[in-house]
Enzyme design. Structure first.
Site, PDB file in Angstrom:
ATOM      1  N   THR A 110      12.040 -11.153 -26.883  1.00 45.39           N
ATOM      2  CA  THR A 110      13.192 -11.888 -26.370  1.00 45.39           C
ATOM      3  C   THR A 110      14.206 -10.853 -25.919  1.00 45.39           C
ATOM      4  O   THR A 110      14.763 -10.109 -26.725  1.00 45.39           O
ATOM      5  CB  THR A 110      13.796 -12.811 -27.439  1.00 45.39           C
ATOM      6  OG1 THR A 110      12.803 -13.749 -27.844  1.00 45.39           O
ATOM      7  CG2 THR A 110      15.005 -13.558 -26.882  1.00 45.39           C
ATOM      8  N   LYS A 185      13.850 -18.949 -22.907  1.00 44.41           N
ATOM      9  CA  LYS A 185      13.961 -18.595 -24.333  1.00 44.41           C
ATOM     10  C   LYS A 185      15.404 -18.718 -24.808  1.00 44.41           C
ATOM     11  O   LYS A 185      15.657 -19.094 -25.961  1.00 44.41           O
ATOM     12  CB  LYS A 185      13.440 -17.179 -24.569  1.00 44.41           C
ATOM     13  CG  LYS A 185      13.453 -16.751 -26.039  1.00 44.41           C
ATOM     14  CD  LYS A 185      12.577 -17.631 -26.932  1.00 44.41           C
ATOM     15  CE  LYS A 185      12.698 -17.254 -28.404  1.00 44.41           C
ATOM     16  NZ  LYS A 185      12.047 -15.983 -28.743  1.00 44.41           N
ATOM     17  N   LYS A 253      20.893 -10.952 -32.185  1.00 47.04           N
ATOM     18  CA  LYS A 253      20.681 -10.328 -30.870  1.00 47.04           C
ATOM     19  C   LYS A 253      20.443 -11.380 -29.797  1.00 47.04           C
ATOM     20  O   LYS A 253      21.045 -11.346 -28.717  1.00 47.04           O
ATOM     21  CB  LYS A 253      19.503  -9.359 -30.955  1.00 47.04           C
ATOM     22  CG  LYS A 253      19.063  -8.735 -29.634  1.00 47.04           C
ATOM     23  CD  LYS A 253      17.840  -9.439 -29.017  1.00 47.04           C
ATOM     24  CE  LYS A 253      16.607  -9.311 -29.882  1.00 47.04           C
ATOM     25  NZ  LYS A 253      15.409  -9.930 -29.250  1.00 47.04           N
TER      26      LYS A 253
END
Length: 301
Positions: A110, A185, A253
């Site tokens: 990701t 995502k 993150k």
């Protein structure tokens, strides 16, 4: 250069050497499925010990990303942060830096949509085919080869890679041009962020009300409140299992990327902002390497 598959070959164990970079919680299982399917697999990880199980099953070891770039014609990566992705692909020892033409490169980390586009264009200049293909499903999905895979890049490249994706997931969807997989995502992580607050609150509420949370789950997990997180992570909360299927530090993150992308589009995301703040509090209290289900502990502070 547009995609042009060499004599329309299907990627089979006979004509494919897979490089797999990143053999952590997710990558170890994913590389294992490809190995079990009969593909030759070369692995690299910063910590070799994390690849030992794969080596015992027949995978070969590479001493660097550069070595994988020179030996493999299909390379998968699933590493930690965008800066790791950039180093793995575009650094001095990078895949694109040293890769061969007609090599397929698949980043399943990701990361940022912008970096995905950058890698796509750099790969294209070298005659390589790049897609961004982040995944969802956690450690369970990786172990059971039931991941959701969100793919961005040229559609013909996605189609060429489909036989390999089929060994990793059950919900494989082409989303559009380079970067589209990463944007998808972000949608996934935004949905999970607020959902995790609700799941945690529900379990804590059940306990404070004197209910048996396992019995409560029997009622609510199959109703309108049902979700993957409720079915898979709430039981871990109840059992005090906070081992990482997905690290809190990596979720922070992801949420940071999503907030930055949303801000760039002029979009307000209050649910996402709240979830990030709560997870950052946990990380500051030493939970950064716990699984995301450790949000439950927020109510114990």
């Amino acid at each position: 250069m547009s995609f042009e598959r060499r004599d329309k070959e299907v990627l089979t164990p006979e004509n494919t050497i897979i490089g797999f970079i990143g053999t952590g919680v997710m990558g170890k299982s994913m590389a294992g499925h490809l190995l079990a399917a009969g593909y030759p697999v070369i692995v690299y990880n910063r910590t070799k010990e994390k690849a030992e199980e794969l080596l015992q099953k027949g995978a070969d070891w590479a001493d660097s990303t550069k070595e994988i770039a020179k030996k493999a014609n299909v390379i998968f990566t699933i590493v930690g942060y965008p800066q790791d992705v950039e180093q793995v692909y575009l650094g001095e020892e990078g895949i694109v830096t040293h890769g061969k033409s007609n090599t397929y490169v698949v980043d399943m980390t990701t990361s940022t949509p912008t970096l995905a586009e950058k890698i796509y264009h750099a790969a294209k200049e070298k005659g390589m085919y790049a897609v961004d293909a982040p995944v969802s499903g956690g450690d369970v999905g990786a172990k059971e080869a039931r991941l959701s895979i969100m793919v961005g890049g040229e559609k013909e490249v996605y189609e060429a890679l489909q036989p390999l994706f089929n060994h990793l997931g059950t919900n494989i969807v082409y989303q559009g041009k380079a970067g589209a997989g990463q944007h998808t995502k972000m949608c996934n992580q935004i949905a999970i962020a607020s959902n995790m607050i609700g799941v945690s609150e529900a379990i804590v509420y059940a306990e404070k009300a004197g209910l048996d949370p396992d019995v409560v789950l029997k009622s609510i997990s199959s109703g309108a409140a049902g979700s993957w997180s409720l079915s898979n992570l709430a039981p871990r909360m109840i059992n005090g299992d906070f081992e990482p299927g997905f690290f809190i530090k990596h979720f922070i993150k992801d949420m940071t990327i999503a907030l930055e992308e949303a801000d760039a589009m002029g979009m307000e995301t209050p649910g996402l902002a709240l979830a990030k703040k709560m997870y950052e509090t946990l990380a500051q209290n030493g939970e950064e390497n716990s699984g995301t289900q450790a949000l439950y502990k927020y109510w114990q502070q």
